[in-house]
Design a protein around this motif. Structure first.
Motif, short mmCIF file in Angstrom:
data_model
loop_
_atom_site.label_atom_id
_atom_site.label_comp_id
_atom_site.label_asym_id
_atom_site.label_seq_id
_atom_site.Cartn_x
_atom_site.Cartn_y
_atom_site.Cartn_z
N VAL A 20 -10.27 5.07 -5.99
CA VAL A 20 -10.39 3.96 -5.04
C VAL A 20 -11.86 3.60 -4.82
O VAL A 20 -12.24 2.43 -4.88
N GLY A 240 3.34 4.31 3.80
CA GLY A 240 2.77 3.16 3.11
C GLY A 240 3.35 1.86 3.65
O GLY A 240 2.64 0.89 3.88
N ILE A 243 1.84 0.96 6.95
CA ILE A 243 0.49 0.39 6.87
C ILE A 243 0.56 -1.09 6.50
O ILE A 243 -0.04 -1.94 7.16
N SER A 244 1.34 -1.41 5.43
CA SER A 244 1.39 -2.84 5.09
C SER A 244 2.15 -3.62 6.16
O SER A 244 1.83 -4.77 6.41
N LEU A 262 -8.01 -6.20 9.40
CA LEU A 262 -8.10 -6.38 7.94
C LEU A 262 -7.76 -7.81 7.56
O LEU A 262 -8.46 -8.43 6.75
N VAL A 274 -13.98 -4.98 5.28
CA VAL A 274 -12.86 -4.80 4.35
C VAL A 274 -13.01 -3.48 3.59
O VAL A 274 -12.08 -2.68 3.50
N GLN A 275 -14.23 -3.26 3.11
CA GLN A 275 -14.53 -2.04 2.38
C GLN A 275 -14.20 -0.79 3.20
O GLN A 275 -13.52 0.13 2.72
N ILE A 278 -10.41 -0.39 3.57
CA ILE A 278 -9.71 0.09 2.37
C ILE A 278 -9.88 1.60 2.24
O ILE A 278 -8.92 2.32 1.94
N VAL A 281 -7.61 3.28 4.70
CA VAL A 281 -6.21 3.29 4.27
C VAL A 281 -6.01 4.30 3.15
O VAL A 281 -5.05 5.09 3.16
N ALA A 282 -6.94 4.30 2.19
CA ALA A 282 -6.81 5.23 1.06
C ALA A 282 -6.79 6.66 1.56
O ALA A 282 -5.95 7.47 1.15
N MET A 285 -3.47 7.39 3.29
CA MET A 285 -2.37 7.52 2.33
C MET A 285 -2.44 8.83 1.58
O MET A 285 -1.44 9.52 1.39
N SER B 145 0.29 5.41 -5.01
CA SER B 145 -0.04 6.09 -3.76
C SER B 145 -0.73 5.16 -2.76
O SER B 145 -0.96 5.56 -1.63
N MET B 146 -1.06 3.94 -3.17
CA MET B 146 -1.64 2.98 -2.21
C MET B 146 -0.64 1.87 -1.95
O MET B 146 0.01 1.41 -2.88
N PRO B 147 -0.49 1.42 -0.70
CA PRO B 147 0.35 0.24 -0.48
C PRO B 147 -0.26 -0.94 -1.23
O PRO B 147 -1.46 -1.20 -1.08
N MET B 149 -0.10 -4.05 -0.99
CA MET B 149 -0.63 -5.17 -0.21
C MET B 149 -2.11 -4.96 0.12
O MET B 149 -2.88 -5.93 0.18
N ILE B 150 -2.51 -3.71 0.32
CA ILE B 150 -3.90 -3.42 0.64
C ILE B 150 -4.78 -3.72 -0.58
O ILE B 150 -5.84 -4.34 -0.46
N PHE B 158 -12.68 -9.81 -2.09
CA PHE B 158 -13.89 -9.75 -2.90
C PHE B 158 -14.05 -10.97 -3.80
O PHE B 158 -15.15 -11.44 -4.01
#
Lengths: 312, 302
Positions: A20, A240, A243-244, A262, A274-275, A278, A281-282, A285, B145-147, B149-150, B158
């Motif tokens: 990530v 997950g 979160i979404s 976000l 944003v960075q 992310i 969230v990573a 998760m 492992s990541m949603p 949408m994120i 970006f």
């Protein structure tokens, strides 16, 4: 052997995090000059010079990559466009609201979904089963943004019972929690039902019935613990979804959490924030998945043994 | 999580019947009523998707500023606006028809890209094994492992929003499922008699994969397609709902719902009809997909 199972899972978690961070590093360099994207347009020369040096933007790319890791590790993501504060600060102050909502929705999903599934399985093919599973399927299939809008329409505009935006009282939580938790509730109910049915068909259930174990004890001592194994993995996937889901739910109900931050940050292209989000969230998760994997290995000894065999 | 899916499907490959639709005509007669209703709805949606230009009473961007926020015709509105008008006096029915076309188009294209990409990478992983497989499966695990949408939001933030990028994002959604299934099933198939036989007859790898293995594993991939399609629709509509997907003057179901949100008090019809279409479409595809899974591939049945 147990430590080996955990070690492999931890290693995987670290690799995912590394991917990530690398992904964001690459995207950040490909999409333009990091100074332009991570600092406000009106940043003074001193701030620019500080971050030029701090992120080592004058150095070769591989050194920048290392420095980027260092700054991520230190939680330094740059400065928000919108309010000129450090990105991490902006993000951290929103976390409690999101945790509050997410936790409540999770509890809602578990407390409604699992009993629904158990009762449906115990009354297989009856009218109760069908009614409950129809509810579950509808709950699972309805898009959360549509559910949120319907709730506002009914409970705020027509009945005028519940407030539709903000977070000041407990009443403000009702609709967001239902909106966020319903999808998980539906899929948990379905999943619990099929896990229960599988267990109920096992020969040891017949045996326990034959030797005259009372019905409630059969269900709680023999069936539920075994049915819990697949359900726990299913819970991991729900995180997950939460979160979404919180992106949508918080945006609809103006809930002051991370999800709404976000969405607005992406809209404003406030990339420093944003960075940071992310990464957050990573991290969430990866930790959640790790915990689920470990719990899974812990409650089901077969996983430990078989994974060990595979790896050897 | 990946490792408890793999082996089951590898062994499952041997039980899949050849010929995807060979037994489907007989099954049609025994379709449950609910599945038939879903099929009818999906066919109607597809019909709207193809013939949107003919069906829409008006152009989707035609303004009628004198008749803003008019109620649907059956609720005392104007007869020419069957489902009412929006905040700029545009016909909600026409907008809905074009929104269906846009959303279905994006979902079909996105799911198709994901299927082709994922299947291809799954084949590559199974063919080369070793490092190629490790790397591909690492990406599969990372994405799973990541949603998604994120990830989609990160890319949109970006690079900014553009239609082409949006389609690419839709395509990347869900590829990992196809890759995982394709890899597992190819590994299973490679050990089977028919593949060994074709190989020893001197067939090239491309021929083996394309002509022999692909038809045999297609049913599992089709089932995955029906699982992935609703999730792509939901991703598109969610992003558009948040104002980060399809941009005006284009329209999509999510965008209609999102912009109708501000007018709920005066004109619920803008949002509700679009929401209903999304809901019923995804529900229909799921129900149809479940039924298809049971019929096509007994080994995947829960």
């Amino acid at each position: 052997m147990n430590t080996r199972y955990v070690a492999i899972k931890v290693l995987r978690a670290i690799i995912t995090l590394w991917m990530v961070v690398t992904f964001i590093f690459i995207v950040l360099r490909v999409s333009g000059d990091p100074i332009d994207t991570l600092l406000p347009d009106d940043a003074d020369a001193e701030t620019i010079a500080y971050y030029m040096h701090e992120w080592g933007l004058d150095r070769p790319l591989h050194e920048q990559y290392g420095l980027y890791f260092m700054s991520v590790f230190k939680g330094d993501f740059g400065v928000s466009f919108i309010d000129d504060r450090k990105a991490l600060e902006v993000v951290v102050e929103r976390i409690p609201a999101t945790l509050q909502l997410g936790f409540a929705a999770f509890v809602f999903g578990v407390c409604v979904g699992i009993p629904l599934g158990i009762v449906a399985a115990l009354n297989r093919n009856s009218a109760i089963d069908r009614a409950m599973m129809t509810t579950a399927v509808l709950g699972y299939a309805i898009p959360n943004f549509f559910l949120g809008i319907l709730l506002i329409l009914v409970f705020t505009l027509w009945l005028q019972w519940l407030p539709s935006s903000g977070s000041s009282t407990l009443w403000h939580m009702v609709m967001p929690v239902v909106t966020l938790g319903t999808g998980g509730m539906g899929s948990l109910a379905r999943f619990t039902r099929s896990a229960m049915l599988e267990v109920l068909n096992q020969s040891y259930m017949r045996t326990s019935r034959a030797k005259g174990v009372p019905r409630l004890k059969r269900i709680f001592r023999h069936a539920l613990p075994n049915a819990a194994i697949p359900v726990v993995t299913c819970l991991g996937f729900k995180i997950g979804g939460l979160i979404s889901g919180s992106l949508i739910t918080e945006s609809i109900f103006a809930w002051p959490g991370v999800g709404r931050l976000l969405v607005t940050s992406v809209g404003n292209r406030d990339l420093a924030v944003v960075q940071a989000l992310i990464m957050l969230v990573a991290l969430t998760m990866v930790i959640a998945n790790l915990l689920i994997d470990i719990t899974y290995g812990w409650i089901d000894p077969r996983i430990r043994v078989s994974s060990q065999k595979q790896e050897d | 999580m990946a490792d408890n899916i793999g082996p089951a499907q590898e062994t499952g490959a041997s039980l899949v019947r050849p010929g995807i639709f060979s037994n489907l005509t007989g099954e049609l007669a025994r379709m449950p009523v609910l599945v038939i209703m879903c099929c009818v709805f999906l066919l109607a949606t597809f019909f709207v998707f193809i013939f949107a230009d003919v069906l829409a009473p008006q152009h989707y961007a035609k303004l009628d500023l004198l008749n803003r926020l008019k109620a649907p015709a059956f609720m005392g509105g104007l007869p020419q606006y069957l489902l009412g008008t929006d905040e700029l006096g545009r016909d909600v029915l026409s907008r809905l028809i074009y929104a269906i076309r846009m959303s279905i188009f994006i979902a079909l294209l996105g799911t198709f890209i994901g299927a082709v990409l994922g299947t291809f990478l799954g084949f590559v992983a199974a063919h080369f094994r070793g490092y190629a497989e490790e790397v591909i499966m690492m990406f599969v695990d990372a994405q799973a492992s990541m949603p998604f949408m994120i990830i989609a939001l990160a890319v949109l933030a970006f690079f900014g929003n553009s239609f082409a990028l949006f389609i690419v994002i839709m395509g990347i959604n869900g590829w990992e499922n196809y890759a995982r299934i394709a890899r597992g099933m190819v590994l299973g198939a490679n050990a089977q008699g028919y593949v060994v036989a074709v190989r020893s007859l001197g067939a090239q790898p491309r021929r083996v994969y394309y002509r022999h293995i692909l038809p045999n594993i297609a049913s599992a991939l089709i089932v995955q397609f029906t699982l992935n399609f609703p999730s792509t629709i939901l991703l598109e509509t969610s992003l558009s709902f948040l104002g980060l997907g399809i941009q005006p003057p284009l329209t999509s179901l999510g965008l209609m719902l999102g912009s109708g949100r501000s007018y709920l008090l005066f004109a619920w019809w803008i949002a509700v009809f679009a929401g209903m279409v999304i809901f019923i479409t995804t529900l229909s595809v799921s129900i149809f997909g479940d039924w298809l899974r049971d019929r096509l591939d007994p080994t995947l049945r829960r």
